[in-house]
Design a protein around this motif. Sequence first.
Motif, PDB file in Angstrom:
ATOM      1  N   ARG A  53       0.853  -1.192   0.000  1.00  0.00           N
ATOM      2  CA  ARG A  53       0.000   0.000   0.000  1.00  0.00           C
ATOM      3  C   ARG A  53       0.876   1.224   0.000  1.00  0.00           C
ATOM      4  O   ARG A  53       2.010   1.179   0.465  1.00  0.00           O
ATOM      5  CB  ARG A  53      -0.787   0.092   1.307  1.00  0.00           C
ATOM      6  CG  ARG A  53      -2.054  -0.643   1.351  1.00  0.00           C
ATOM      7  CD  ARG A  53      -2.699  -0.495   2.721  1.00  0.00           C
ATOM      8  NE  ARG A  53      -3.754  -1.478   2.855  1.00  0.00           N
ATOM      9  CZ  ARG A  53      -4.990  -1.283   2.450  1.00  0.00           C
ATOM     10  NH1 ARG A  53      -5.348  -0.125   1.914  1.00  0.00           N
ATOM     11  NH2 ARG A  53      -5.891  -2.236   2.550  1.00  0.00           N
ATOM     12  N   LYS A 146      18.029  -5.050  -3.684  1.00  0.00           N
ATOM     13  CA  LYS A 146      19.394  -5.271  -3.209  1.00  0.00           C
ATOM     14  C   LYS A 146      19.806  -6.714  -3.496  1.00  0.00           C
ATOM     15  O   LYS A 146      19.005  -7.625  -3.317  1.00  0.00           O
ATOM     16  CB  LYS A 146      19.377  -5.011  -1.696  1.00  0.00           C
ATOM     17  CG  LYS A 146      20.697  -4.953  -1.040  1.00  0.00           C
ATOM     18  CD  LYS A 146      20.512  -4.707   0.450  1.00  0.00           C
ATOM     19  CE  LYS A 146      20.490  -6.024   1.205  1.00  0.00           C
ATOM     20  NZ  LYS A 146      20.962  -5.892   2.596  1.00  0.00           N
ATOM     21  N   ASP A 149      22.684 -10.591   0.377  1.00  0.00           N
ATOM     22  CA  ASP A 149      24.017 -10.622   0.985  1.00  0.00           C
ATOM     23  C   ASP A 149      24.004 -11.571   2.175  1.00  0.00           C
ATOM     24  O   ASP A 149      24.464 -11.263   3.255  1.00  0.00           O
ATOM     25  CB  ASP A 149      24.466  -9.204   1.396  1.00  0.00           C
ATOM     26  CG  ASP A 149      23.414  -8.481   2.234  1.00  0.00           C
ATOM     27  OD1 ASP A 149      22.314  -9.030   2.423  1.00  0.00           O
ATOM     28  OD2 ASP A 149      23.705  -7.375   2.712  1.00  0.00           O
ATOM     29  N   THR A 183      12.505  -6.560   7.907  1.00  0.00           N
ATOM     30  CA  THR A 183      11.357  -5.932   8.565  1.00  0.00           C
ATOM     31  C   THR A 183      11.334  -4.432   8.285  1.00  0.00           C
ATOM     32  O   THR A 183      11.166  -3.617   9.184  1.00  0.00           O
ATOM     33  CB  THR A 183      11.390  -6.206  10.084  1.00  0.00           C
ATOM     34  OG1 THR A 183      12.694  -5.877  10.577  1.00  0.00           O
ATOM     35  CG2 THR A 183      11.079  -7.653  10.401  1.00  0.00           C
ATOM     36  N   SER A 186       8.337  -3.159   3.369  1.00  0.00           N
ATOM     37  CA  SER A 186       7.805  -4.279   2.583  1.00  0.00           C
ATOM     38  C   SER A 186       7.533  -5.481   3.477  1.00  0.00           C
ATOM     39  O   SER A 186       6.491  -6.141   3.357  1.00  0.00           O
ATOM     40  CB  SER A 186       8.789  -4.684   1.477  1.00  0.00           C
ATOM     41  OG  SER A 186       9.122  -3.573   0.691  1.00  0.00           O
ATOM     42  N   GLN A 189       4.534  -4.716   5.824  1.00  0.00           N
ATOM     43  CA  GLN A 189       3.231  -4.765   5.156  1.00  0.00           C
ATOM     44  C   GLN A 189       2.834  -6.181   4.766  1.00  0.00           C
ATOM     45  O   GLN A 189       1.657  -6.545   4.812  1.00  0.00           O
ATOM     46  CB  GLN A 189       3.259  -3.895   3.888  1.00  0.00           C
ATOM     47  CG  GLN A 189       3.255  -2.409   4.208  1.00  0.00           C
ATOM     48  CD  GLN A 189       3.039  -1.570   2.972  1.00  0.00           C
ATOM     49  OE1 GLN A 189       3.452  -1.943   1.860  1.00  0.00           O
ATOM     50  NE2 GLN A 189       2.395  -0.436   3.125  1.00  0.00           N
ATOM     51  N   ARG A 206      16.611  -8.120  11.706  1.00  0.00           N
ATOM     52  CA  ARG A 206      17.921  -7.591  12.103  1.00  0.00           C
ATOM     53  C   ARG A 206      17.731  -6.291  12.895  1.00  0.00           C
ATOM     54  O   ARG A 206      18.389  -6.078  13.890  1.00  0.00           O
ATOM     55  CB  ARG A 206      18.777  -7.332  10.858  1.00  0.00           C
ATOM     56  CG  ARG A 206      20.203  -6.968  11.176  1.00  0.00           C
ATOM     57  CD  ARG A 206      21.104  -7.132   9.986  1.00  0.00           C
ATOM     58  NE  ARG A 206      20.821  -6.173   8.927  1.00  0.00           N
ATOM     59  CZ  ARG A 206      21.457  -6.168   7.769  1.00  0.00           C
ATOM     60  NH1 ARG A 206      22.372  -7.085   7.499  1.00  0.00           N
ATOM     61  NH2 ARG A 206      21.172  -5.265   6.859  1.00  0.00           N
ATOM     62  N   THR A 207      16.823  -5.454  12.411  1.00  0.00           N
ATOM     63  CA  THR A 207      16.557  -4.182  13.095  1.00  0.00           C
ATOM     64  C   THR A 207      15.052  -3.995  13.225  1.00  0.00           C
ATOM     65  O   THR A 207      14.346  -4.022  12.205  1.00  0.00           O
ATOM     66  CB  THR A 207      17.124  -2.993  12.269  1.00  0.00           C
ATOM     67  OG1 THR A 207      18.475  -3.265  11.930  1.00  0.00           O
ATOM     68  CG2 THR A 207      17.042  -1.699  13.046  1.00  0.00           C
ATOM     69  N   LYS A 326      15.309   5.976  10.143  1.00  0.00           N
ATOM     70  CA  LYS A 326      15.071   4.951   9.112  1.00  0.00           C
ATOM     71  C   LYS A 326      13.616   5.156   8.745  1.00  0.00           C
ATOM     72  O   LYS A 326      12.821   5.563   9.587  1.00  0.00           O
ATOM     73  CB  LYS A 326      15.263   3.543   9.683  1.00  0.00           C
ATOM     74  CG  LYS A 326      16.725   3.156   9.867  1.00  0.00           C
ATOM     75  CD  LYS A 326      16.825   1.854  10.586  1.00  0.00           C
ATOM     76  CE  LYS A 326      16.997   0.713   9.591  1.00  0.00           C
ATOM     77  NZ  LYS A 326      18.304   0.067   9.698  1.00  0.00           N
TER      78      LYS A 326
HETATM   79  O1  N01 Z   1      13.408  -2.266   2.390  1.00  0.00           O
HETATM   80  P1  N01 Z   1      14.182  -1.755   3.679  1.00  0.00           P
HETATM   81  P2  N01 Z   1      11.861  -2.265   2.081  1.00  0.00           P
HETATM   82  N1  N01 Z   1      20.067  -9.972   6.698  1.00  0.00           N
HETATM   83  O2  N01 Z   1      15.560  -1.513   3.230  1.00  0.00           O
HETATM   84  C1  N01 Z   1      16.676  -6.225   6.329  1.00  0.00           C
HETATM   85  C2  N01 Z   1       9.585   2.164   0.288  1.00  0.00           C
HETATM   86  N2  N01 Z   1       8.386   1.411   0.462  1.00  0.00           N
HETATM   87  O3  N01 Z   1      11.659  -2.910   0.781  1.00  0.00           O
HETATM   88  O4  N01 Z   1      17.343  -2.520   8.868  1.00  0.00           O
HETATM   89  C3  N01 Z   1      19.009  -9.680   7.444  1.00  0.00           C
HETATM   90  O5  N01 Z   1      13.464  -0.652   4.327  1.00  0.00           O
HETATM   91  C4  N01 Z   1      16.882  -4.836   6.816  1.00  0.00           C
HETATM   92  O6  N01 Z   1      17.508  -4.851   8.056  1.00  0.00           O
HETATM   93  P3  N01 Z   1      18.377  -3.557   8.547  1.00  0.00           P
HETATM   94  C5  N01 Z   1       9.905   2.865   1.584  1.00  0.00           C
HETATM   95  O7  N01 Z   1      10.512   4.072   1.297  1.00  0.00           O
HETATM   96  C6  N01 Z   1       7.250   2.112   0.627  1.00  0.00           C
HETATM   97  O8  N01 Z   1      11.078  -2.786   3.220  1.00  0.00           O
HETATM   98  O9  N01 Z   1      19.242  -3.168   7.394  1.00  0.00           O
HETATM   99  N3  N01 Z   1      18.187  -8.662   7.230  1.00  0.00           N
HETATM  100  C7  N01 Z   1      15.455  -4.329   6.838  1.00  0.00           C
HETATM  101  O10 N01 Z   1      14.781  -4.776   7.959  1.00  0.00           O
HETATM  102  C8  N01 Z   1      10.822   1.887   2.221  1.00  0.00           C
HETATM  103  O11 N01 Z   1      11.619   2.413   3.236  1.00  0.00           O
HETATM  104  C9  N01 Z   1       6.111   1.453   0.870  1.00  0.00           C
HETATM  105  O12 N01 Z   1      19.127  -4.031   9.698  1.00  0.00           O
HETATM  106  C10 N01 Z   1      18.461  -7.882   6.190  1.00  0.00           C
HETATM  107  C11 N01 Z   1      14.877  -4.973   5.610  1.00  0.00           C
HETATM  108  O13 N01 Z   1      15.671  -6.092   5.330  1.00  0.00           O
HETATM  109  C12 N01 Z   1      11.609   1.420   1.038  1.00  0.00           C
HETATM  110  O14 N01 Z   1      10.639   1.289   0.019  1.00  0.00           O
HETATM  111  C13 N01 Z   1       6.085   0.081   0.937  1.00  0.00           C
HETATM  112  C14 N01 Z   1      19.556  -8.108   5.358  1.00  0.00           C
HETATM  113  C15 N01 Z   1      14.904  -4.098   4.407  1.00  0.00           C
HETATM  114  O15 N01 Z   1      14.127  -2.991   4.638  1.00  0.00           O
HETATM  115  C16 N01 Z   1      12.316   0.120   1.225  1.00  0.00           C
HETATM  116  O16 N01 Z   1      11.492  -0.768   1.963  1.00  0.00           O
HETATM  117  C17 N01 Z   1       7.249  -0.625   0.750  1.00  0.00           C
HETATM  118  C18 N01 Z   1      20.372  -9.207   5.643  1.00  0.00           C
HETATM  119  N4  N01 Z   1      21.433  -9.496   4.910  1.00  0.00           N
HETATM  120  C19 N01 Z   1       8.409   0.066   0.514  1.00  0.00           C
HETATM  121  N5  N01 Z   1      19.576  -7.163   4.413  1.00  0.00           N
HETATM  122  C20 N01 Z   1       4.916   2.257   1.097  1.00  0.00           C
HETATM  123  O17 N01 Z   1       4.695   3.330   0.578  1.00  0.00           O
HETATM  124  C21 N01 Z   1      18.529  -6.359   4.655  1.00  0.00           C
HETATM  125  N6  N01 Z   1      17.855  -6.779   5.729  1.00  0.00           N
HETATM  126  C22 N01 Z   1       4.018   1.751   2.063  1.00  0.00           C
END
Ligand code: N01
Length: 853
Positions: A53, A146, A149, A183, A186, A189, A206-207, A326
């Motif tokens: 969303r 990404k 990794d 978390t 994406s 949600q 992780r965070t 973040k």
């Molecule tokens: O990606 P993210 P996303 N091992 O980078 C974890 C937009 N968006 O696709 O925080 C374990 O935010 C990573 O952990 P950490 C919006 O701008 C908008 O969710 O790096 N975990 C994190 O928890 C958003 O911010 C909407 O420690 C690993 C997660 O993966 C942006 O897109 C909806 C890892 C990545 O979170 C990106 O969102 C969706 C590893 N090796 C997205 N590598 C709306 O408008 C990464 N992680 C609602």
Amino acid sequence: MAQSDVDVVVVGAGFAGMYLLHELRKTGFSYRVLEAGDDVGGTWYWNRYPGARCDVSTTDYQYTWDPELHEQWQWSEKHAAQPEILRYAQFVAKKHDLYSGIEFNTRVNGAQWNEKTKRWSIHTSTGETITCQHYVMATGCLSVPKEPDIAGTEKFTGNVYVTGRWPHEGVDFTGKRVAVIGTGSSGIQSIPHIADQAKELVVFQRTPNFSMPAFNGPAPQYRVERLKADRATYEREARYSGTGVPLEDSTVSALSVTQEEAFAMLEEAWQKGELLSLGNTFMDSAINRKANDVVAEFMRMKVRSVVKDPEVAELLSPYKHGYGTKRPCMDTGYFETFNKPHVRLVDLNTQPIRSITETGIDFGNESKEFDAIVYATGFDAMTGAIVNVDIAGKDGVTLKDKWENGPLTYLGLTSVGFPNLYMITGPGSPSVLSNMMVSIEQHVDWIRDTLVHMREKGFDTIEPTPLAEEGWRVHCTDCADITIFQEANSWYMGANVPGKPRVMFPYIGGVGRYRMACEEVVAKGYLGFELASGDKKQCNDGLVREVQPDVDMVLDFISTLNLPAMETMSPAEARAFSEASSAMRPSGPEVGEITDGVLQGADGNLEYRLYRPATPGPHPIAVYFHGGGWVFGSHTSDDPLCRDLCAQSNTLIVSVNYRHAPEVPFPAAAEDGFAAVKWVHANAAALGGIPEKIAVAGWSAGGNVAAVTAQMTRDKGGPQLSGQLLLCPVTDGSQQHASHRENGERFILTKSLMEWFWNHYATPEQRKNPQASPLLAASLAGLPPTMLVTCQFDPLRDEGNAYARALMQAGVQVEHVEARGHIHTSITMVDMLPSGAPHRRAMAQALRGFFQK
Ligand code: N01
């Protein structure tokens, strides 16, 4: 047959590419629009994971360029789900016949600038080479997932899904054992939806992230009504707002209210169900760690109120990064999901993934089997989609190489060495820190207008100058430096992709302020750009933003108040005005003790205020002289600065209420300064100070008093001073320095106000006396070590600089700081202007240094 040579090639058919296509047609440019997917929609085409969303309300996340759409398209919800947003994109594309102008399933593999022909060659995945004058990357900020990794990702034989590349036909997890890694938005949600179907769900975190409920439902009524009442005003407010959504800017500090009051205010924003309202509740949560903690604790309290298992609640509560540093999320039942018996949270900090295996995941000391793994691990944000294409500019230099240490752009739109290349919502523009619709439309409009301008004026190329690009980088860094965003390992900082440079990728100065900068660039004849055609060149080189961003905001705020000029007031009125303004500022840091007393001045008693450090004494002493043009101010008027100096330098500060003009003009202030130092020296032990460790300090006219006092102690038998700290001192009554002309109008202390001060204090003849103009002293030799701070946009800058030079020439040990982007008053504005903090630190450090000798 498509043309192989066109005016413009556009890459991407998301909301940016679609609108640009429309505008190119309207303005009569030939074009090719290339899209890798097989439909329009960009991010909403790719991100089809369950629960996707938009977390900006539909009242704001929509095009404004076609007013008919507001009647023809009705959103069903406040936060539209991905399928509806995609349908909206398709609806617009059909309505405006955009499909006929887009080539789908076509990627750009490479692009080269040809300096001879002044054209780009674009190589596509279909094997074609297209040449064009202008090349626009409308590729989105979050379009390249990404690279995984995590060890062993290639081994897993079950089903693998990536949120950013979700299968179009959807996925059924019914009865499956599913792992979700990540978390962010994406993950947050999609997790509740996956949990609804899966037999077992393990979330690898992780965070933990901050998230608030979306409260899905109809669009917010108050926004709908405002739009109906006056759409044009609403849209204008959005364009000049901080985030691209009209919101009233908060004027409340989270530290000025009790926690109970703060939580009540946050609860109100929470109930609105608007992500941006929550972050906008307090004026200082993005710039002050303590203020941010108030919001963060509120969010953690919310997690605890939902998640039943306290240990899980604690794991889901962010502590290591500030709220908003973040990207915060909006969810639908995310935290509730962890109350379900078949859902488990794994904290990767204590149970790291050792490897993905053929059948599952080895983590901590466990091995678990899964049927499916979902990677919600984010994107190579902001630059991934741009540098993944092999773009070679002048001399064959690639953008990837140029950006090795971080993206360099002018306005986030263009880059030196890459003429006629434009990035929509590129790094260095508000982009992901804004309502993307507003930012996209602004960039498309800017590019369209620039192309039209070049065509009309007969220019072939446009390219930013190195000066402008570097100036923009500095400005972007200045903006980031005053926030706490850089503390977090976020994708805003490139921290999520191993090896990516750690810089703040988006522009954090705000949508409206950014837009004004872009408008100013155009209004000043494309300031910072070179436009050229053969030998014909136009270049108004320069910097669009030089004043520190927080100082700029204060100046803008003051200009809206339409205050009378101080020099039109009587001294009594000016004093009352100055006192009233001081009452509104933050008080400054705590110190050990503050006491008031009287000391012996040159002609009777003078009040003083003493600031004692919290550490055990005795302490060195700085005798401080306040600013106020010798006319207003008192021993308490520079309170926040005195507290700050005291706390940071561990020095006892004695702030003196020397006599003021016009009632008691020159040389009273100077004589009082000298008398005060003698008195403090004689009474140092009783004050809790060290008599052998006394310095003078002062700001503005107080800097003048301090400098003169230092000369008098040298000439009249002591006491021997350990140092002098001079902040923006008045040193020369002639007022002939260039900075009086350059900075005499806009920056609070004006040329005419300075003249008003001098007229009250000293006659033109008296100003030639070194006790009024310390720069005119016959010799400066033998003065104590000096810390002298001047500010770039201060009328007094050059006389301060001249004093620093003269002191050095006289053999005095001088530390001279020229505070870039600052004005006469800004460094004194403790807890209001974070950009002044490093200079205050340096001043405190210098004070400490005086006493270490
Ligand atoms: O990606 P993210 P996303 N091992 O980078 C974890 C937009 N968006 O696709 O925080 C374990 O935010 C990573 O952990 P950490 C919006 O701008 C908008 O969710 O790096 N975990 C994190 O928890 C958003 O911010 C909407 O420690 C690993 C997660 O993966 C942006 O897109 C909806 C890892 C990545 O979170 C990106 O969102 C969706 C590893 N090796 C997205 N590598 C709306 O408008 C990464 N992680 C609602």
